[in-house]
Each structure stands twice: as C-alpha cells, then as structure tokens.
Write a protein that holds these residues in place. Sequence first.
Motif, short mmCIF file in Angstrom:
data_model
loop_
_atom_site.label_atom_id
_atom_site.label_comp_id
_atom_site.label_asym_id
_atom_site.label_seq_id
_atom_site.Cartn_x
_atom_site.Cartn_y
_atom_site.Cartn_z
N LEU A 30 -3.88 29.60 -46.51
CA LEU A 30 -4.21 29.59 -47.93
C LEU A 30 -5.20 28.47 -48.25
N GLY A 31 -5.08 27.34 -47.58
CA GLY A 31 -6.06 26.26 -47.75
C GLY A 31 -7.43 26.69 -47.28
N ILE A 32 -7.49 27.40 -46.16
CA ILE A 32 -8.76 27.94 -45.67
C ILE A 32 -9.33 28.92 -46.69
N GLN A 33 -8.48 29.78 -47.24
CA GLN A 33 -8.92 30.74 -48.25
C GLN A 33 -9.55 30.01 -49.43
N GLU A 34 -8.92 28.94 -49.87
CA GLU A 34 -9.43 28.19 -51.02
C GLU A 34 -10.80 27.58 -50.73
N GLU A 35 -11.01 27.14 -49.51
CA GLU A 35 -12.30 26.54 -49.13
C GLU A 35 -13.39 27.58 -48.88
N ALA A 36 -13.03 28.73 -48.31
CA ALA A 36 -14.03 29.67 -47.82
C ALA A 36 -14.38 30.79 -48.79
N ALA A 37 -13.52 31.07 -49.76
CA ALA A 37 -13.73 32.23 -50.63
C ALA A 37 -13.67 31.80 -52.09
N ALA A 62 -3.39 40.43 -51.26
CA ALA A 62 -3.13 41.87 -51.31
C ALA A 62 -1.78 42.21 -50.70
N ASP A 63 -1.36 41.42 -49.71
CA ASP A 63 -0.12 41.72 -49.00
C ASP A 63 0.46 40.41 -48.46
N TRP A 64 1.55 39.94 -49.07
CA TRP A 64 2.13 38.66 -48.67
C TRP A 64 2.68 38.71 -47.25
N GLY A 65 3.22 39.83 -46.83
CA GLY A 65 3.71 39.97 -45.45
C GLY A 65 2.57 39.85 -44.45
N ALA A 66 1.44 40.49 -44.77
CA ALA A 66 0.27 40.40 -43.90
C ALA A 66 -0.26 38.97 -43.88
N LEU A 67 -0.21 38.29 -45.02
CA LEU A 67 -0.64 36.89 -45.05
C LEU A 67 0.25 36.05 -44.13
N HIS A 68 1.55 36.25 -44.21
CA HIS A 68 2.47 35.49 -43.35
C HIS A 68 2.18 35.75 -41.88
N TRP A 69 2.02 37.01 -41.52
CA TRP A 69 1.77 37.35 -40.12
C TRP A 69 0.42 36.80 -39.66
N THR A 70 -0.61 36.93 -40.49
CA THR A 70 -1.93 36.43 -40.14
C THR A 70 -1.90 34.92 -39.96
N GLY A 71 -1.15 34.23 -40.79
CA GLY A 71 -1.09 32.77 -40.73
C GLY A 71 -0.20 32.21 -39.65
N THR A 76 -6.20 35.42 -33.40
CA THR A 76 -5.19 36.07 -34.25
C THR A 76 -5.60 36.02 -35.72
N PHE A 77 -6.25 34.94 -36.15
CA PHE A 77 -6.64 34.82 -37.55
C PHE A 77 -7.70 35.84 -37.92
N LEU A 78 -8.74 35.94 -37.11
CA LEU A 78 -9.83 36.87 -37.41
C LEU A 78 -9.37 38.31 -37.25
N HIS A 79 -8.74 38.63 -36.15
CA HIS A 79 -8.31 39.99 -35.90
C HIS A 79 -7.33 40.46 -36.98
N HIS A 80 -6.30 39.68 -37.23
CA HIS A 80 -5.29 40.10 -38.20
C HIS A 80 -5.85 40.18 -39.61
N ALA A 81 -6.77 39.28 -39.97
CA ALA A 81 -7.37 39.36 -41.30
C ALA A 81 -8.16 40.66 -41.46
N LEU A 82 -8.85 41.08 -40.40
CA LEU A 82 -9.63 42.31 -40.47
C LEU A 82 -8.76 43.56 -40.46
N VAL A 83 -7.68 43.54 -39.70
CA VAL A 83 -6.83 44.72 -39.54
C VAL A 83 -5.78 44.81 -40.66
N LEU A 84 -5.11 43.69 -40.95
CA LEU A 84 -4.02 43.71 -41.93
C LEU A 84 -4.51 43.51 -43.36
N PRO A 110 -4.91 40.83 -45.55
CA PRO A 110 -3.96 40.16 -46.44
C PRO A 110 -4.55 39.79 -47.81
N PHE A 111 -5.86 39.66 -47.89
CA PHE A 111 -6.51 39.26 -49.13
C PHE A 111 -7.17 40.45 -49.81
N ASP A 112 -7.34 40.37 -51.12
CA ASP A 112 -7.97 41.46 -51.87
C ASP A 112 -9.41 41.69 -51.41
#
Length: 127
Positions: free
Chosen positions: A13-20, A27-36, A59-67, A69-71
């Motif tokens: 979530l800290g990375i999200q705040e800096e990068a986006a 979009a999906d809290w479960g996907a966020l947990h798994w990605t993180g 795991t971060f890049l792959h899961h973010a693209l597949v799952l 987690p963000f809108d």
Amino acid sequence: MTPIVYVDPGWLLGIQEEAAPRNIGIADWGALHWTGSAHRYEQIAGQPYYEDAAARAATFLHHALVLRPFDDYNLVIGYAASDAYLQMSGHTVTAKPNDIWALAGAVRAGEEDLRGVARALRSWTAA
C-alpha cells in the motif's frame, strides 16, 4: 547469498501511494493481501519457496497483473514494488520501458508465468 527481505500488504500500500495517483482504490482486498505477501510462504523444511530475490520480487509484478488488486495502475504498482523489493535486496534494476510493457502484455495474455517474470527481472538486475 542475498538476504531474504520479507514485506507485507501494508508495504505494498505504501508503494501504491508513491507510484500511483492517490484516488486509486482497492478492487479486491484478498488479491491485495496475496500480492503483498505471496513471497513469504515457506516450504515444509523452512527453506524459502522463492529462492532468490528476483523470484520473490516477481510475485509482486505477476500477481498485480493477474489478480488486479487495484482499480487501475496494476502494472505501475506491481513493477514499482518489484523494483523496490530488488533494491532492498541489494540489486539495481535496469529495465527498459518497452521491455516492461512487453512482459506485462505476455503475462496478461497468459503467455508468460511467474517463472518468466522472474527470468525477466533477473536479466534486468545487477548485484
């Protein structure tokens, strides 16, 4: 051997705040947990499941693209997390934007998997 760095979904979530942009929702809290935290899982004998920093960072890049987690901005956030993780692990990333876009397209099309993302990250890093 590179030290194993463990992070959690809060770090992502800290990375999200800096990068986006700030208004990007989850979009999906479960996907966020798994990605993180997917890189944290260990094999039965206590050995790291993802043996090297590039595999753990993948795991971060792959899961973010597949799952997704963000809108939105999943590629940006996933890559920023992979890059930050590799830097914390003592590696410098030298990826070209076109290479990142090509890899993301291959993952989204189902043509590249987690191992392929790790291979790409390895090829873009120097210790």
